[in-house]
Write an enzyme that holds these catalytic residues in place. Sequence first.
Site, short mmCIF file in Angstrom:
data_model
loop_
_atom_site.label_atom_id
_atom_site.label_comp_id
_atom_site.label_asym_id
_atom_site.label_seq_id
_atom_site.Cartn_x
_atom_site.Cartn_y
_atom_site.Cartn_z
N PHE A 128 0.94 -1.17 -0.08
CA PHE A 128 0.25 -0.18 0.25
C PHE A 128 0.99 1.58 -0.03
O PHE A 128 1.76 1.80 0.41
CB PHE A 128 -0.89 0.19 1.08
N ASP A 200 3.61 -3.70 8.88
CA ASP A 200 2.05 -2.81 9.21
C ASP A 200 1.43 -3.91 8.96
O ASP A 200 0.80 -4.97 8.13
CB ASP A 200 2.31 -2.30 7.85
N TYR A 225 -9.96 0.71 11.52
CA TYR A 225 -11.38 0.76 11.12
C TYR A 225 -11.69 -0.15 9.30
O TYR A 225 -12.20 0.27 9.06
CB TYR A 225 -10.97 2.25 10.22
N LYS A 226 -10.22 -1.33 9.64
CA LYS A 226 -10.48 -1.88 8.78
C LYS A 226 -11.42 -3.33 9.70
O LYS A 226 -12.79 -2.82 10.26
CB LYS A 226 -9.73 -2.47 7.99
N ARG A 374 -11.45 -7.27 -5.36
CA ARG A 374 -10.68 -8.12 -4.33
C ARG A 374 -12.27 -7.78 -2.90
O ARG A 374 -13.00 -7.20 -3.54
CB ARG A 374 -10.63 -6.52 -2.88
C1 LIG Z 1 -5.29 1.06 4.71
C2 LIG Z 1 -3.63 1.10 4.76
C3 LIG Z 1 -3.24 2.42 4.94
C4 LIG Z 1 -4.00 3.51 4.98
O1 LIG Z 1 -3.00 4.10 6.20
P1 LIG Z 1 -3.92 5.84 6.35
O2 LIG Z 1 -2.54 6.11 7.25
O3 LIG Z 1 -4.81 5.34 7.59
O4 LIG Z 1 -4.84 6.37 5.46
C5 LIG Z 1 -1.61 2.05 5.32
N1 LIG Z 1 -1.28 0.96 4.80
C6 LIG Z 1 -1.74 -0.64 4.30
C7 LIG Z 1 -0.93 -1.68 4.41
C8 LIG Z 1 -3.04 0.13 4.55
O5 LIG Z 1 -3.68 -1.62 4.44
#
Ligand SMILES: *Cc1c(COP(=O)(O)O)cnc(C)c1O
Length: 415
Positions: A128, A200, A225-226, A374
């Site tokens: 990401f 992460d 939030y996921k 997905r």
């Molecule tokens: C959703 C996600 C993020 C999101 O980061 P935010 O700072 O909360 O916007 C970061 N890393 C991964 C791997 C994600 O899936």
Amino acid sequence: MITLSQCQQWDQQDPLAHFKPQFNLPDHIIYLDGNSLGAQPKEALSCSQHVLQKEWAQGLIGSWNSAGWWDLPVKLGDKIGQLIGAKTGETIVTDTTSLNLFKVLSTALQIQQKAPERQLIIAEKDVFPTDIYMIQGLISIMGKAYQLRLIDGPEDLAHVLNEHTAAVVLSHVNYRTGYLYNMHQTNDLIHQHGALAIWDLCHSIGALPIDLNHDGADFAVGCTYKYLNGGPGAPAMLWAAARHQTQSMQPLSGWWGHQRPFDMATSYTPADNIRRYLCGTQPIVSMKLIECGVDLFLQTNMQTIRTKSLQLTDLLIQLIQQECAGYGLEIITPREHQHRGSHVSLRHQEGYAIVQALIQRGVIGDYREPEVIRLGITPLYLSHSDVWHAVQHLKEVLQHKEWDQPQYHTRGQVT
Ligand SMILES: *Cc1c(COP(=O)(O)O)cnc(C)c1O
């Protein structure tokens, strides 16, 4: 052949079935996007009313003490810590995953400064992208000596690690493919080269058992939030192994991370605990709601959730093979359980339009470049029958080329 009645039978034996009524989900929606934005726990409504009407409206500023607002980041951190193999005091809820990555990576680089030749940071190309952006941003203020090396995939890590490596940033579960790292082995490999491991957890926290201490991780960050259902934009988590906590300071040294914030001193002394990772005043209303989602997880355990997650991703894969063969779908999620997270990704040239046609039918998944459909599996509010029906919709979209309509080819701001 798997049939609907077989799925219904599995649902009757599902030990997590009683969780679905605890979520507010629209009727006739099959929600396969809880890996992007978790569904709303019903408890979140009364909790938000309580925080607005009682704690804020009535309690006013006194609520920092009386309603526990000040301690909330640590209290929630310890609750989430129970899901990730953390010790008390190692986890905190604050800011965003992006910012938290910046903080822990800075700390890791500072720890490594005792070996000044360690100026290589390794990450994966296919993560990401915010992780890459934040590493680049940090390097831009640390000086050119630091370098980011992007590897093509997990198999390259062993070849790239060397005595110049300071830190490795990896996604426990890849957001696109669903590939799951073996955290224990990977940490061992990273440590053999004297580097630090930063994870992460955005696509694994709340989706599968995590044991950061047992597996020897150094730092971790992740979304609430996921899979954890904390609500849109809810603050993220940050975990720092106890052994690293007081060794170095994170650079976003705001007053909330001060050892004695109310001394209003003119110089910064970091707190001698996990609070040093705080920066400024936290979004309490949003943070409060995280507890509703996390408390549901604490009523069961991550092993039970993992068992069902694998049953449902297996089922989804099998049904796609059984029902949707010949339409050009390629399953890119690993088949081996030990390398599979909790979503299934399918590659198709018309992936974007297929996702839009599915949404029109009430099956909400999402699309990621390039060409990836997905489908997220959240064991607390999905059933075997849901998976069956979702695949039937997918089959009809493909069979009748429903995706081939102009309105399914225009892109929204958020995809
Ligand atoms: C959703 C996600 C993020 C999101 O980061 P935010 O700072 O909360 O916007 C970061 N890393 C991964 C791997 C994600 O899936």
